[in-house]
Design a protein around this motif. Structure first.
Motif, short mmCIF file in Angstrom:
data_model
loop_
_atom_site.label_atom_id
_atom_site.label_comp_id
_atom_site.label_asym_id
_atom_site.label_seq_id
_atom_site.Cartn_x
_atom_site.Cartn_y
_atom_site.Cartn_z
N SER A 15 52.19 31.62 20.15
CA SER A 15 51.32 30.72 20.91
C SER A 15 50.83 31.35 22.21
CB SER A 15 52.03 29.40 21.20
OG SER A 15 53.13 29.63 22.04
N THR A 16 51.53 32.37 22.72
CA THR A 16 51.08 32.97 23.98
C THR A 16 50.44 34.34 23.81
OG1 THR A 16 53.20 34.08 24.40
CG2 THR A 16 52.96 31.83 25.24
N GLY A 17 50.78 35.03 22.72
CA GLY A 17 50.25 36.37 22.54
C GLY A 17 51.00 37.43 23.33
N ALA A 18 52.09 37.01 24.00
CA ALA A 18 52.88 37.99 24.76
C ALA A 18 54.00 38.52 23.87
CB ALA A 18 53.48 37.32 25.99
N GLN A 19 54.49 39.69 24.20
CA GLN A 19 55.66 40.25 23.51
C GLN A 19 56.90 39.71 24.22
OE1 GLN A 19 55.96 42.36 20.84
NE2 GLN A 19 53.79 41.94 20.58
N VAL A 20 57.87 39.22 23.48
CA VAL A 20 59.11 38.72 24.10
C VAL A 20 60.29 39.32 23.36
CG1 VAL A 20 60.37 36.68 24.89
CG2 VAL A 20 57.97 36.48 24.32
N GLN A 21 61.23 39.89 24.10
CA GLN A 21 62.42 40.42 23.45
C GLN A 21 63.65 40.01 24.25
OE1 GLN A 21 61.08 44.48 23.29
NE2 GLN A 21 61.12 44.44 21.06
N VAL A 22 64.66 39.52 23.53
CA VAL A 22 65.93 39.17 24.19
C VAL A 22 66.90 40.29 23.89
CG1 VAL A 22 67.82 37.49 24.29
CG2 VAL A 22 65.48 36.69 23.90
N ALA A 23 67.47 40.88 24.94
CA ALA A 23 68.42 41.99 24.74
C ALA A 23 69.65 41.49 23.99
CB ALA A 23 68.82 42.56 26.10
N GLY A 24 70.14 42.33 23.08
CA GLY A 24 71.33 41.96 22.32
C GLY A 24 72.59 42.04 23.16
N ASP A 25 72.61 42.96 24.11
CA ASP A 25 73.82 43.16 24.91
C ASP A 25 73.72 42.46 26.26
OD1 ASP A 25 74.89 44.83 22.98
OD2 ASP A 25 73.84 46.58 23.77
N LEU A 26 74.87 42.10 26.79
CA LEU A 26 74.91 41.53 28.13
C LEU A 26 74.63 42.62 29.15
CD1 LEU A 26 78.20 39.42 27.88
CD2 LEU A 26 75.88 38.55 27.82
N LEU A 27 74.07 42.25 30.28
CA LEU A 27 73.91 43.21 31.38
C LEU A 27 75.31 43.53 31.90
CD1 LEU A 27 70.82 41.47 32.92
CD2 LEU A 27 70.87 43.86 32.21
N PRO A 28 75.54 44.75 32.41
CA PRO A 28 76.91 45.15 32.81
C PRO A 28 77.59 44.16 33.74
CG PRO A 28 75.37 46.98 33.03
CD PRO A 28 74.55 45.79 32.65
N ASN A 29 78.85 43.88 33.47
CA ASN A 29 79.69 43.02 34.32
C ASN A 29 79.08 41.66 34.61
OD1 ASN A 29 81.58 45.19 34.67
ND2 ASN A 29 80.03 46.10 35.99
N SER A 30 78.42 41.08 33.62
CA SER A 30 77.83 39.76 33.86
C SER A 30 77.83 38.99 32.55
CB SER A 30 76.39 39.91 34.35
OG SER A 30 75.54 40.23 33.26
N THR A 31 77.42 37.71 32.63
CA THR A 31 77.24 36.93 31.40
C THR A 31 75.75 36.67 31.22
OG1 THR A 31 77.51 34.90 32.67
CG2 THR A 31 79.49 35.79 31.61
N GLU A 32 74.92 37.59 31.71
CA GLU A 32 73.47 37.41 31.60
C GLU A 32 72.85 38.48 30.71
OE1 GLU A 32 71.98 35.28 35.57
OE2 GLU A 32 72.49 37.36 35.92
N ARG A 33 71.71 38.12 30.14
CA ARG A 33 70.96 39.07 29.31
C ARG A 33 69.56 39.24 29.88
NH1 ARG A 33 71.46 37.68 22.97
NH2 ARG A 33 73.64 37.04 22.87
N ALA A 34 68.96 40.36 29.57
CA ALA A 34 67.57 40.58 30.01
C ALA A 34 66.63 40.08 28.92
CB ALA A 34 67.34 42.06 30.26
N VAL A 35 65.60 39.34 29.34
CA VAL A 35 64.56 38.90 28.42
C VAL A 35 63.28 39.57 28.89
CG1 VAL A 35 63.25 36.92 27.56
CG2 VAL A 35 65.70 36.69 27.99
N THR A 36 62.75 40.47 28.08
CA THR A 36 61.57 41.25 28.47
C THR A 36 60.31 40.59 27.94
OG1 THR A 36 62.95 43.21 28.28
CG2 THR A 36 60.59 43.57 28.45
N VAL A 37 59.36 40.35 28.84
CA VAL A 37 58.10 39.72 28.48
C VAL A 37 56.99 40.69 28.85
CG1 VAL A 37 56.58 37.76 28.99
CG2 VAL A 37 59.05 37.45 29.08
N SER A 38 56.13 41.06 27.90
CA SER A 38 55.03 41.94 28.30
C SER A 38 53.72 41.51 27.66
CB SER A 38 55.34 43.41 27.99
OG SER A 38 55.78 43.55 26.68
#
Length: 204
Positions: free
Chosen positions: A134-157
């Motif tokens: 619906s937006t035409g943007a690329q979206v990727q959710v990282a499979g791994d957690l960012l170091p020492n955290s409970t967060e993940r990177a979600v890349t939007v381009s």
């Protein structure tokens, strides 16, 4: 008679209520991107703060990555993201006429608690596919957690317009499904020291 919250007696329509929610968005940025957003003597970030009325903080540190935190009403946050996306396109996408004619994609990396990523991906990836389509943007959710955290990177381009639509949809999902349990936020640059420390503790 005006209602106590200063609205002109219209009553809280769903749209109004949504705008009064406070949203915090964290983004991971590299030095070059941070430089572009801060601007000379901090002028750019000051202008974005004033025009979007969002609170914008950039983590301290000499590491290559830093966290930019944007807080405010959903409307203010989207205005700030929009200004950041256009600024990055202007500064980092300007690599000669050929590139700017084709509009080089801009990439934003959102940092999102892992417990919310499931809702964002959806059953068998349905939600994330719907956002992409619906937006035409690329979206990727990282499979791994960012170091020492409970967060993940979600890349939007994509180009700024598609990125902004995409971030709006991601935020809508996040607001509907609050994080579960405690969130350990990601702090760039701490990873190496912390890993060495925990390795020593294991040995002892």
């Amino acid at each position: 008679m005006a209602s106590p919250d200063g609205a002109s007696g219209v009553g809280g329509s769903p749209e109004e209520t949504e705008l009064s929610i406070t949203l915090t968005l964290r983004m991971l940025m590299h030095g070059k991107e941070i430089g572009s957003i801060i601007g000379k003597k901090g002028e750019t970030v000051k202008r974005i703060r004033e025009q979007s009325s969002a609170r914008i903080t950039i983590s301290e540190g000499s590491c290559p990555e830093r966290i930019t935190t944007i807080t405010g009403s959903t409307d203010a946050v989207f205005r700030a993201v929009s200004m950041i996306a256009f600024k990055l396109e202007e500064d980092l996408g300007a690599g000669g006429d050929a590139v700017s004619a084709g509009r080089a994609p801009v990439t934003l990396r959102l940092v999102i608690p892992a417990s919310q990523c499931g809702s964002l991906i959806g059953k068998a990836g349905a939600k994330i596919r719907e956002i992409r389509e619906s937006t035409g943007a690329q979206v990727q959710v990282a499979g791994d957690l960012l170091p020492n955290s409970t967060e993940r990177a979600v890349t939007v381009s994509g180009v700024p317009d598609t990125i902004i639509q995409c971030v709006r949809q991601i935020c809508a999902v996040i607001l509907e499904s609050p994080p579960k349990g405690a969130t350990i936020p990601y702090h760039p640059g701490l990873s190496l020291g912390t890993i060495l420390l925990s390795a020593n503790q294991v040995r002892g």
